[in-house]
Design an enzyme around this catalytic site. Structure first.
Site, PDB file in Angstrom:
ATOM      1  N   LYS A  97       0.841  -1.205   0.000  1.00 11.85           N
ATOM      2  CA  LYS A  97       0.000   0.000   0.000  1.00 11.85           C
ATOM      3  C   LYS A  97       0.872   1.251   0.000  1.00 11.85           C
ATOM      4  CE  LYS A  97      -3.637  -2.147   2.744  1.00 11.85           C
ATOM      5  NZ  LYS A  97      -5.026  -2.225   2.397  1.00 11.85           N
TER       6      LYS A  97
ATOM      7  N   HIS B 111     -13.933  -3.547   8.955  1.00 17.59           N
ATOM      8  CA  HIS B 111     -13.369  -3.063   7.687  1.00 17.59           C
ATOM      9  C   HIS B 111     -13.540  -4.070   6.558  1.00 17.59           C
ATOM     10  CE1 HIS B 111     -11.816   0.278   9.858  1.00 17.59           C
ATOM     11  NE2 HIS B 111     -11.106  -0.498  10.640  1.00 17.59           N
TER      12      HIS B 111
ATOM     13  N   ARG C  17      -7.040  -7.824  -9.150  1.00 19.91           N
ATOM     14  CA  ARG C  17      -7.691  -9.118  -9.363  1.00 19.91           C
ATOM     15  C   ARG C  17      -9.184  -8.877  -9.513  1.00 19.91           C
ATOM     16  NH1 ARG C  17     -10.146  -8.728  -4.437  1.00 19.91           N
ATOM     17  NH2 ARG C  17      -8.784  -7.995  -2.776  1.00 19.91           N
TER      18      ARG C  17
HETATM   19  P1  ADP Z   1      -7.886  -3.814   3.253  1.00 17.72           P
HETATM   20  O1  ADP Z   1      -6.937  -3.885   2.091  1.00 17.72           O
HETATM   21  O2  ADP Z   1      -7.377  -4.522   4.462  1.00 17.72           O
HETATM   22  O3  ADP Z   1      -9.287  -4.183   2.898  1.00 17.72           O
HETATM   23  P2  ADP Z   1      -8.341  -0.981   2.889  1.00 17.72           P
HETATM   24  O4  ADP Z   1      -7.198  -0.060   2.816  1.00 17.72           O
HETATM   25  O5  ADP Z   1      -9.006  -1.374   1.614  1.00 17.72           O
HETATM   26  O6  ADP Z   1      -7.901  -2.280   3.687  1.00 17.72           O
HETATM   27  O7  ADP Z   1      -9.434  -0.388   3.858  1.00 17.72           O
HETATM   28  C1  ADP Z   1     -10.581  -1.138   4.230  1.00 17.72           C
HETATM   29  C2  ADP Z   1     -11.671  -0.220   4.774  1.00 17.72           C
HETATM   30  O8  ADP Z   1     -11.205   0.544   5.877  1.00 17.72           O
HETATM   31  C3  ADP Z   1     -12.160   0.825   3.792  1.00 17.72           C
HETATM   32  O9  ADP Z   1     -13.140   0.304   2.951  1.00 17.72           O
HETATM   33  C4  ADP Z   1     -12.697   1.904   4.705  1.00 17.72           C
HETATM   34  O10 ADP Z   1     -13.971   1.552   5.183  1.00 17.72           O
HETATM   35  C5  ADP Z   1     -11.774   1.850   5.870  1.00 17.72           C
HETATM   36  N1  ADP Z   1     -10.701   2.850   5.709  1.00 17.72           N
HETATM   37  C6  ADP Z   1      -9.521   2.680   5.095  1.00 17.72           C
HETATM   38  N2  ADP Z   1      -8.771   3.798   5.147  1.00 17.72           N
HETATM   39  C7  ADP Z   1      -9.497   4.702   5.830  1.00 17.72           C
HETATM   40  C8  ADP Z   1      -9.261   6.067   6.247  1.00 17.72           C
HETATM   41  N3  ADP Z   1      -8.132   6.700   5.991  1.00 17.72           N
HETATM   42  N4  ADP Z   1     -10.238   6.695   6.929  1.00 17.72           N
HETATM   43  C9  ADP Z   1     -11.397   6.055   7.221  1.00 17.72           C
HETATM   44  N5  ADP Z   1     -11.664   4.795   6.886  1.00 17.72           N
HETATM   45  C10 ADP Z   1     -10.733   4.115   6.190  1.00 17.72           C
END
Ligand code: ADP
Length: 666
Positions: free
Chosen positions: A116, A235, A292
């Site tokens: 990331k 999440h 993916r």
């Molecule tokens: P993963 O790859 O583990 O799924 P993500 O980076 O896609 O993690 O984040 C998953 C979820 O977490 C997002 O869909 C959102 O709901 C929440 N999230 C991620 N980053 C933030 C942020 N900076 N502020 C608020 N919520 C966040």
């Protein structure tokens, strides 16, 4: 030309890919672990090979073993599905070197988005908007804390290698920082063997809106609109929909173009998803790109009428994209609800067990069920506990939501604890109906989603009582086997007593009812039930999985399932879980259900977090357990002291076992 395809995955996605391959006349090879020898994906494929024992590390993650079989079986291409090897750059390269097409982006694109932090650097250079934060190499706790302090709380710690919400922690103040960092790092290490962290400003009310992109080897790229995946627990997505409600055409186009910019920045090929956080002012920020096919791709298929797996195969074959941007049309509205074996009442802990009853709603142009299991299958500890994805479509959101609710009511599962009633509660919530979607949806509406004391007491309590009475009556009296404690016939049959107590636990709340048998020999199924100051006259009958309930003249048909003393009722008012407490023997629920310090499931103790005898405040984490790679903190219910820990870090613990003894301050 792809003539033979190996699917390096299991469950619903393996079945999903096989379906398209078959449609295209491509022959299929499934792979399976020892736990999956009789799984649906194995029986659907033309050929299947065993690749190792149940744990994924020894089977579905063994790229070299899978590749060896692929070569031996003259496979042209490998579809990795999602999870497992799908975002493994090394595996993509190994396929390439073996002369087998990897159905996914080139190795470099996977690698570029694999971290990331690195992804954010690339996106920053490409001019894609980012959530403010720190994604640097300097990883000491002091540096990380310093950055968090600078950007101001709340912040979100994320594992750079993360996925599936693992290795992620919200931090609301500096005091919490160290604990949260340690927990996030431990979880990241256990899940990804990498604990590099990044920090983002935690946006408090964002939506998760993601764009489906597709690129071919000729350099063409399109976006297939967006999905709103804001409704999440831990999440992780639970209900997704397309299109995202309330998005203007301009915003859709801006986000679509930003997503394509992201894809082109890494010379992307194939299906990809660019995830954004969207704030209330319509500003959007790049979060990550998934290289993916996503779990939630079916909602995009429903609104575009395209088969994304077919597109993947076409592109992997070196052909141009089937359609250009101008040819893509968005029609109607689709939802996907993820049906999981998990317990929403206990922090969504994964559940395991045998799917004694599994009756999905009938499929049609409006209803699609993607699943990898059939009735009688086990949901094991080894893999993701998803049972199925329920996808619905209609011409607008309101109608599609109506379809979702009715399909959820028609989805009957027994034998394993599921999130079905929870899904129903979410989908029928007024805020969901109004499309008030934010990633904090579940926290915000927590009370109305989880606790429904008194809700529908008047129709559901008597109906639940009637169901218990009828199923108990139906028992053959000659069946004198007391295999389970609740196999006790009701007292009036045993000793002709006409009035007795009936105790039910409905959605976690105990109801003590008084039942009087008012039936006769000709019409035995009649009762009067008293609950507090109310009296109901009940009659009805059972038919397969349907209860025909007459409560004071009001008739209702209610679907139900039964697993020993646990019943689930699926009525027009919602789904309710009912537990029948057998007379005299008291609560017979799972061991430890009453105990505050019982292990929530089989797992390992990560560490004890306080010392015995140490005074702790309410809410302090006492012990941390890990199960299925997720950490669960057991906290102090009040100020007090731990007098004894029964387990230490590293110990294996059975679900229900007492972890510690706690003395509350007087
Ligand atoms: P993963 O790859 O583990 O799924 P993500 O980076 O896609 O993690 O984040 C998953 C979820 O977490 C997002 O869909 C959102 O709901 C929440 N999230 C991620 N980053 C933030 C942020 N900076 N502020 C608020 N919520 C966040």
């Amino acid at each position: 030309m792809i003539n033979k395809l190996l699917i390096a995955n299991r469950g619903e996605i393996a079945c999903r890919v096989i379906r398209t391959a078959r449609k295209l006349g491509i022959s299929t090879v499934a792979v399976y672990s020892s736990a999956d020898a009789n799984a649906l994906h194995v029986s659907m494929a033309d050929e299947a090979v065993h690749i190792g024992p149940a744990p994924s590390k020894e089977s579905y993650l063994k790229g070299e073993v899978i590749l060896k079989h692929a070569k031996a079986l003259n496979v042209d291409a490998i579809h990795p599905g999602y999870g497992f090897l799908s975002e493994n750059a090394k595996f993509a390269r190994a396929c390439d070197e073996a002369g087998i097409i990897f159905i996914g982006p080139p190795e470099q694109a996977i690698a570029a988005m694999g971290s990331k932090s690195a992804a954010k650097n690339i996106m920053q250079d490409a001019g894609v908007p980012l959530v403010p934060g720190y994604h640097g190499d300097e990883q000491s706790s002091e540096t990380l804390k310093h950055h968090a302090n600078d950007m101001g709380y709340p912040v979100l710690l994320k594992a750079a290698a993360g996925g599936g919400g693992k290795g992620m922690r919200q931090v609301w103040s500096e005091d919490e920082f160290d604990d949260a960092l340690n927990a996030a790092k431990r979880e990241a290490m256990a899940s990804f063997s990498d604990d590099i962290m990044l920090i983002e400003k935690y946006l408090t009310q964002p939506r998760h809106v993601e764009i489906q992109v597709f690129c071919d080897t000729q350099g063409n790229g399109v976006y297939l609109f967006e999905r709103d995946c804001s409704v999440q627990r831990r999440h992780q997505k639970i209900i997704e929909e397309a299109p995202a409600p309330g998005i203007s055409d301009d915003l859709r186009q801006n986000m679509g173009e930003a997503a394509l910019k992201a894809a082109h920045a890494i010379n992307y090929v194939g299906a990809g998803t660019v995830e954004f956080l969207l704030d209330a002012d319509g500003r959007f920020y790049f979060m990550e790109m998934n290289t993916r096919l996503q779990v939630e791709h079916p909602v995009t298929e429903k609104i575009t009428g395209e088969d994304l797996v077919e597109w993947q195969i076409t592109v992997a074959d070196g052909q141009p994209l089937p359609k250009g941007q101008a040819d893509l049309k968005l029609t109607g509205h689709a939802f996907e609800a993820r049906l999981y074996a998990e317990d929403p009442q206990h922090d969504f802990l994964p559940a395991t067990g045998n799917l004694k009853l599994l009756r999905p709603p009938a499929e049609s142009e409006h209803i699609r069920v993607d699943t990898g299991v059939v009735q009688g299958d086990e949901v094991s500890v080894y893999y993701d506990p998803m049972i199925a994805k329920l996808i619905v479509w209609d011409t607008n959101r309101e109608k599609a939501l109506q379809r979702l609710l009715s399909a959820l009511r028609d989805y009957h599962v027994a034998g394993v604890t599921t999130n079905l009633s929870f899904l129903y509660n979410v989908a029928s919530h007024p805020a969901f109906r109004k499309a008030e979607l934010v990633t904090t949806f579940i926290e915000t509406h927590h009370d109305s989603l989880f606790n429904q004391p008194g809700q529908n007491d008047d129709s559901l309590v008597p109906a639940a009582a009637l169901l218990i009475l009828l199923t108990q009556e139906k028992r053959d009296p000659s069946e004198n086997i007391r295999s389970t404690p609740w196999d006790i016939p009701l007292a009036w049959r045993a000793n002709h007593q006409l009035r007795q107590k009936l105790e039910l636990v409905i959605n976690q709340q105990t109801y003590e009812l008084t039942v009087t048998h008012t039936g006769s020999t000709e019409k035995p199924n009649q009762w009067q039930v008293e609950h507090q100051d109310k009296v109901y006259n009940l009659t009805g009958h059972l038919e397969a999985h349907t209860l025909h309930a007459h409560v004071d003249g009001y008739q209702q048909r209610i679907g139900f399932s039964q697993d020993a003393a646990h019943y689930t009722l699926f009525s027009a008012d919602g789904t309710i879980d009912v537990h029948y407490v057998a007379p005299d023997l008291g609560e017979t629920d799972d061991a430890g259900a009453h105990s505050d310090f019982a292990a929530p499931m089989n797992g390992t103790v990560v560490d004890t977090m306080v010392s015995t005898g140490e005074k702790v405040k309410k809410g302090t984490t006492l012990i941390v357990m890990e199960a299925m790679k997720m950490e669960h903190a057991i906290k102090a219910p009040a100020d007090g002291v731990v007098t004894e820990f029964f387990f230490a870090g590293g110990d294996l613990v059975d679900g229900g076992a007492q972890l510690l003894e706690f003395k509350i301050d007087e």
